[in-house]
Design a protein around this motif. Structure first.
Motif, PDB file in Angstrom:
ATOM      1  N   ALA A  71     -32.581  11.176 -38.360  1.00  0.00           N
ATOM      2  CA  ALA A  71     -31.535  11.972 -37.712  1.00  0.00           C
ATOM      3  C   ALA A  71     -31.733  12.042 -36.209  1.00  0.00           C
ATOM      4  CB  ALA A  71     -31.517  13.378 -38.310  1.00  0.00           C
ATOM      5  N   VAL A  72     -32.985  11.976 -35.743  1.00  0.00           N
ATOM      6  CA  VAL A  72     -33.257  12.046 -34.304  1.00  0.00           C
ATOM      7  C   VAL A  72     -32.601  10.870 -33.580  1.00  0.00           C
ATOM      8  CG1 VAL A  72     -35.063  12.001 -32.546  1.00  0.00           C
ATOM      9  CG2 VAL A  72     -35.415  13.305 -34.654  1.00  0.00           C
ATOM     10  N   ILE A  73     -32.728   9.681 -34.158  1.00  0.00           N
ATOM     11  CA  ILE A  73     -32.120   8.494 -33.542  1.00  0.00           C
ATOM     12  C   ILE A  73     -30.604   8.608 -33.534  1.00  0.00           C
ATOM     13  CG2 ILE A  73     -31.707   6.013 -33.911  1.00  0.00           C
ATOM     14  CD1 ILE A  73     -34.632   5.724 -34.624  1.00  0.00           C
ATOM     15  N   TRP A  74     -30.036   9.053 -34.657  1.00  0.00           N
ATOM     16  CA  TRP A  74     -28.576   9.194 -34.706  1.00  0.00           C
ATOM     17  C   TRP A  74     -28.101  10.257 -33.714  1.00  0.00           C
ATOM     18  CZ3 TRP A  74     -26.060   5.371 -36.461  1.00  0.00           C
ATOM     19  CH2 TRP A  74     -26.481   4.651 -37.578  1.00  0.00           C
ATOM     20  N   ARG A  75     -28.876  11.343 -33.559  1.00  0.00           N
ATOM     21  CA  ARG A  75     -28.480  12.392 -32.604  1.00  0.00           C
ATOM     22  C   ARG A  75     -28.498  11.876 -31.170  1.00  0.00           C
ATOM     23  NH1 ARG A  75     -31.355  16.279 -35.670  1.00  0.00           N
ATOM     24  NH2 ARG A  75     -33.153  16.098 -34.287  1.00  0.00           N
ATOM     25  N   SER A  76     -29.497  11.038 -30.854  1.00  0.00           N
ATOM     26  CA  SER A  76     -29.546  10.489 -29.497  1.00  0.00           C
ATOM     27  C   SER A  76     -28.342   9.587 -29.244  1.00  0.00           C
ATOM     28  CB  SER A  76     -30.856   9.717 -29.283  1.00  0.00           C
ATOM     29  OG  SER A  76     -30.915   8.562 -30.080  1.00  0.00           O
ATOM     30  N   LEU A  77     -27.906   8.871 -30.268  1.00  0.00           N
ATOM     31  CA  LEU A  77     -26.712   8.031 -30.134  1.00  0.00           C
ATOM     32  C   LEU A  77     -25.459   8.881 -29.945  1.00  0.00           C
ATOM     33  CD1 LEU A  77     -27.411   5.270 -32.807  1.00  0.00           C
ATOM     34  CD2 LEU A  77     -26.957   4.865 -30.384  1.00  0.00           C
ATOM     35  N   LEU A  78     -25.352   9.976 -30.729  1.00  0.00           N
ATOM     36  CA  LEU A  78     -24.180  10.836 -30.594  1.00  0.00           C
ATOM     37  C   LEU A  78     -24.157  11.510 -29.225  1.00  0.00           C
ATOM     38  CD1 LEU A  78     -21.649  12.058 -31.813  1.00  0.00           C
ATOM     39  CD2 LEU A  78     -23.075  13.833 -32.876  1.00  0.00           C
ATOM     40  N   ASP A  79     -25.316  11.928 -28.747  1.00  0.00           N
ATOM     41  CA  ASP A  79     -25.402  12.536 -27.420  1.00  0.00           C
ATOM     42  C   ASP A  79     -24.931  11.548 -26.354  1.00  0.00           C
ATOM     43  OD1 ASP A  79     -26.178  14.680 -25.622  1.00  0.00           O
ATOM     44  OD2 ASP A  79     -27.865  13.420 -25.045  1.00  0.00           O
ATOM     45  N   ALA A  80     -25.343  10.283 -26.494  1.00  0.00           N
ATOM     46  CA  ALA A  80     -24.906   9.250 -25.546  1.00  0.00           C
ATOM     47  C   ALA A  80     -23.408   9.017 -25.658  1.00  0.00           C
ATOM     48  CB  ALA A  80     -25.670   7.955 -25.801  1.00  0.00           C
ATOM     49  N   CYS A  81     -22.896   9.000 -26.885  1.00  0.00           N
ATOM     50  CA  CYS A  81     -21.451   8.830 -27.078  1.00  0.00           C
ATOM     51  C   CYS A  81     -20.679   9.934 -26.375  1.00  0.00           C
ATOM     52  CB  CYS A  81     -21.107   8.843 -28.571  1.00  0.00           C
ATOM     53  SG  CYS A  81     -21.631   7.366 -29.478  1.00  0.00           S
ATOM     54  N   CYS A  82     -21.227  11.156 -26.463  1.00  0.00           N
ATOM     55  CA  CYS A  82     -20.579  12.307 -25.834  1.00  0.00           C
ATOM     56  C   CYS A  82     -20.588  12.172 -24.313  1.00  0.00           C
ATOM     57  CB  CYS A  82     -21.287  13.582 -26.284  1.00  0.00           C
ATOM     58  SG  CYS A  82     -20.614  15.099 -25.602  1.00  0.00           S
ATOM     59  N   LYS A  83     -21.758  11.820 -23.759  1.00  0.00           N
ATOM     60  CA  LYS A  83     -21.901  11.751 -22.301  1.00  0.00           C
ATOM     61  C   LYS A  83     -21.187  10.548 -21.705  1.00  0.00           C
ATOM     62  CE  LYS A  83     -26.255  14.314 -21.971  1.00  0.00           C
ATOM     63  NZ  LYS A  83     -27.696  14.249 -21.654  1.00  0.00           N
ATOM     64  N   LYS A  84     -21.150   9.451 -22.446  1.00  0.00           N
ATOM     65  CA  LYS A  84     -20.541   8.222 -21.919  1.00  0.00           C
ATOM     66  C   LYS A  84     -19.089   8.053 -22.368  1.00  0.00           C
ATOM     67  CE  LYS A  84     -24.284   7.094 -19.832  1.00  0.00           C
ATOM     68  NZ  LYS A  84     -24.343   7.151 -18.355  1.00  0.00           N
ATOM     69  N   HIS A  85     -18.562   9.108 -22.999  1.00  0.00           N
ATOM     70  CA  HIS A  85     -17.148   9.102 -23.406  1.00  0.00           C
ATOM     71  C   HIS A  85     -16.815   7.901 -24.283  1.00  0.00           C
ATOM     72  CE1 HIS A  85     -16.698  12.386 -20.586  1.00  0.00           C
ATOM     73  NE2 HIS A  85     -17.152  11.614 -19.609  1.00  0.00           N
ATOM     74  N   ALA A  86     -17.652   7.667 -25.278  1.00  0.00           N
ATOM     75  CA  ALA A  86     -17.394   6.590 -26.235  1.00  0.00           C
ATOM     76  C   ALA A  86     -16.204   6.982 -27.110  1.00  0.00           C
ATOM     77  CB  ALA A  86     -18.633   6.344 -27.100  1.00  0.00           C
ATOM     78  N   SER A  87     -15.733   6.031 -27.891  1.00  0.00           N
ATOM     79  CA  SER A  87     -14.549   6.282 -28.709  1.00  0.00           C
ATOM     80  C   SER A  87     -14.819   7.385 -29.726  1.00  0.00           C
ATOM     81  CB  SER A  87     -14.133   5.008 -29.447  1.00  0.00           C
ATOM     82  OG  SER A  87     -15.041   4.719 -30.498  1.00  0.00           O
TER      83      SER A  87
END
Length: 597
Positions: free
Chosen positions: A391-407
């Protein structure tokens, strides 16, 4: 080469003292085997002194050739308790033979010819602790009662260690509380047990009780500095360090393990410069020393220093970096967005040092790539990992998606993976997903996320910040009004607001709330974030020139980060904030993270 005692006249071989003397001078397995051969030829098997000789042979062989020790043991018809204990201890000490220690102990009880004594149980319990053999250890505890040894200090110390290692802190504490007599080791083992379980307050309370009866030693200080690191109580950690320097002998002052714990404590308490001073003053270092300082630099965002010390480790020391070293190196690259360097060190770890990456290494690299905007590359790495992402890896990806305005679609898929990994109980994923929807102006979906949290009984983890002043820790939650100096604290916040407005500050509402509130409500909630209350108390009470150190359980939001930079300039104060991910050093209007976190 034959020992002198074995090359004298033949008649001397019948002398037990001659054989015992030869064993005392024995320096190799070859010589031991010669002595064993002479014992077989000349010593009567049932004599007490012969048993002593065989026990000494087993004792020597247990250090050099455990299999040979077993063969000698099996030749003894009625081994005494010393012989059993010698072999059980050897197995308990061995890395690979600990299961045999338990087997021998059980066989000793089953045969019943010789009863286990106060020396047997500590060895057996040590093996049980190492193997997490809880059932066998409990059985040993029952035999301790049967043998009337429940008051033995050494046995109880071993029981405390056994229960704590097997995850039963309550039983360890029960043994400790029931002890009629305690040694310094008893206190050290129990204090360390509390530390290992993260019960840092309990560890420090026990330490204060111990001080009435005993002078602390090196083991005590290792545990206490670890507790200080866990609680971020720099004042007590500094006191422990000063005590060592003033009252302890040179061997303890220069002890590698004690200094390693001091480095770790200073790094985690926000005093990186003193951690480096401790490291540089060490006359001898081990790999843990280097790992601690490299991890410390990484935690404080000092990537260049971390990589410099890694180079020093490679050039100066005879030992090589290990898996933990590269966690520090990759974390350092991650905290400063050094993407190409991170890729290179990951490859060096595998190709030059033959270290197989574990989940933590992949997590560092995934987070590094994703936060730098290389989300597709990060996803490719996750899909090709040899293990299942946590879950830690997935959370880091979601955090990046949020900050980088991913789809939104990608963010939703990553959020789904987190919920599946954690069973939907973590509030962080819902908060991040709500921010994704808020960025896309999808307010209905923001509301649905909040309703989903309510339906599942998931509550947002409240922000909590602490600050230590004159050795006393003060905790704040957002909007807290429970502190005795609340009126003065809010007065400082008003003063800060006035000065911020004069500098042209405008609030960043992007992380103020999960729903689309009115601007006034958002601004009110921002100014009352827990770290701002802690900083205001620091401005009120700390002497000029002293840094303000604040520890927060969540990541610092964008607005608080910007405001803290401005406060450091306006009030000419250094502010050190540790959030969930790292340390931020604010000084003269800038932050050590260079606004990358």
């Amino acid at each position: 080469m034959l020992l002198p005692h074995l090359v004298t006249n033949e008649g001397s071989f019948n002398n037990h003292s001659s054989l015992l003397s030869s064993l005392t001078e024995c320096k190799s397995m070859s010589q031991l085997k010669q002595i064993h051969a002479q014992a077989l030829r000349t010593a009567l098997p049932q004599q007490h002194k012969t048993l002593l000789i065989y026990s000494r042979i087993i004792h020597f062989a247990s250090f050099a050739d455990l299999d040979y020790a077993f063969r000698v043991f099996y030749q003894i018809e009625n081994p005494n308790s010393f012989t059993w204990n010698t072999l059980i201890r050897a197995c308990a000490r061995s890395v690979d033979a600990k299961p045999q220690a338990i087997v021998l102990f059980q066989r000793m009880i089953e045969q019943g010819n010789v009863l286990p004594d106060k020396h047997t149980f500590p060895f057996a319990l040590k093996a049980c602790a190492y193997l997490f053999a809880f059932s066998q250890g409990k059985q040993a505890h029952a035999h301790i009662f049967k043998r009337g040894l429940a008051s033995d200090v050494y046995i109880n110390n071993s029981l405390i260690h056994f229960y704590a290692t097997c995850g039963h802190l309550d039983l360890a504490n029960k043994v400790f509380d029931n002890m009629l007599e305690r040694s310094l080791v008893s206190w050290n083992v129990m204090i360390d047990a509390f530390v290992q379980f993260g019960e840092f307050d309990s560890a420090l309370k026990l330490f204060r009780r111990m001080q009435i009866l005993f002078e602390p030693d090196g083991y005590t200080f290792q545990s206490i500095t670890s507790a200080c690191a866990g609680l971020a109580t720099l004042s007590l950690g500094t006191w422990a360090h000063a005590y060592i320097l003033r009252h302890c002998d040179h061997s303890l002052v220069t002890d590698v393990l004690v200094n390693n714990s001091l480095i770790d404590m200073y790094c985690k308490c926000g005093s990186l410069d003193i951690a480096r001073q401790v490291f540089e003053s060490m006359p001898k270092r081990d790999l843990t020393s280097w790992n601690s300082i490299i991890l410390g630099f990484a935690l404080h965002g000092r990537a260049e220093a971390a990589l410099k010390y890694f180079d020093r480790l490679v050039e100066e020391e005879s030992f090589s970096p290990n898996s933990i070293t590269f966690v520090g190196v990759l974390s350092a690259c991650n905290h400063m967005g050094m993407v190409s360097e991170g890729r290179d060190y990951f490859d060096v770890m595998i190709n030059e040092y033959n270290i197989t990456p574990v989940l933590e290494h992949y997590g560092c690299l995934v987070d590094l790539l994703a936060r730098a905007g290389n989300i597709d590359e990060a996803l490719h790495l996750v899909s090709n990992m040899p293990m299942k992402p946590d879950a830690v890896i997935w959370r880091s990806l979601l955090d990046a998606c949020c900050k980088k305005h991913a789809s939104v679609v990608l963010s939703e898929e990553v959020a789904k993976q987190i919920i599946e990994s954690e069973g939907g109980i973590c509030s962080g994923v819902y908060v991040l997903l709500s921010r994704v929807y808020a960025s896309a102006r999808r307010w209905n979906d923001v509301g649905l996320v909040r309703k989903l949290m309510t339906d599942k009984g998931v509550t947002k983890e409240p922000g909590c910040s602490s600050i230590e002043i004159d050795g006393i820790a003060h905790e704040f939650f957002a909007g807290d009004t429970s502190h005795p100096q609340t009126k003065q604290i809010y007065g400082v916040l008003d003063l800060i607001d006035e000065k911020l407005k004069s500098r042209g500050y405008t609030p960043d509402y992007s992380q103020a709330a999960m729903v689309d509130e009115l601007d006034d409500g958002k601004q009110s909630s921002l100014r009352l974030h827990s770290e701002r209350l802690a900083i205001a108390l620091g401005i009120l009470n700390l002497k000029p020139g002293m840094p303000i150190r604040v520890f927060k359980n969540l990541r610092v939001c964008k607005d608080c980060h910007e405001v803290t930079k401005l406060i450091s300039r306006i009030f000419n104060v250094e502010i050190i904030v540790r959030d969930r991910a790292r340390f931020h050093h604010f000084k003269d209007g800038s932050c050590s993270c260079m606004d990358y976190w």
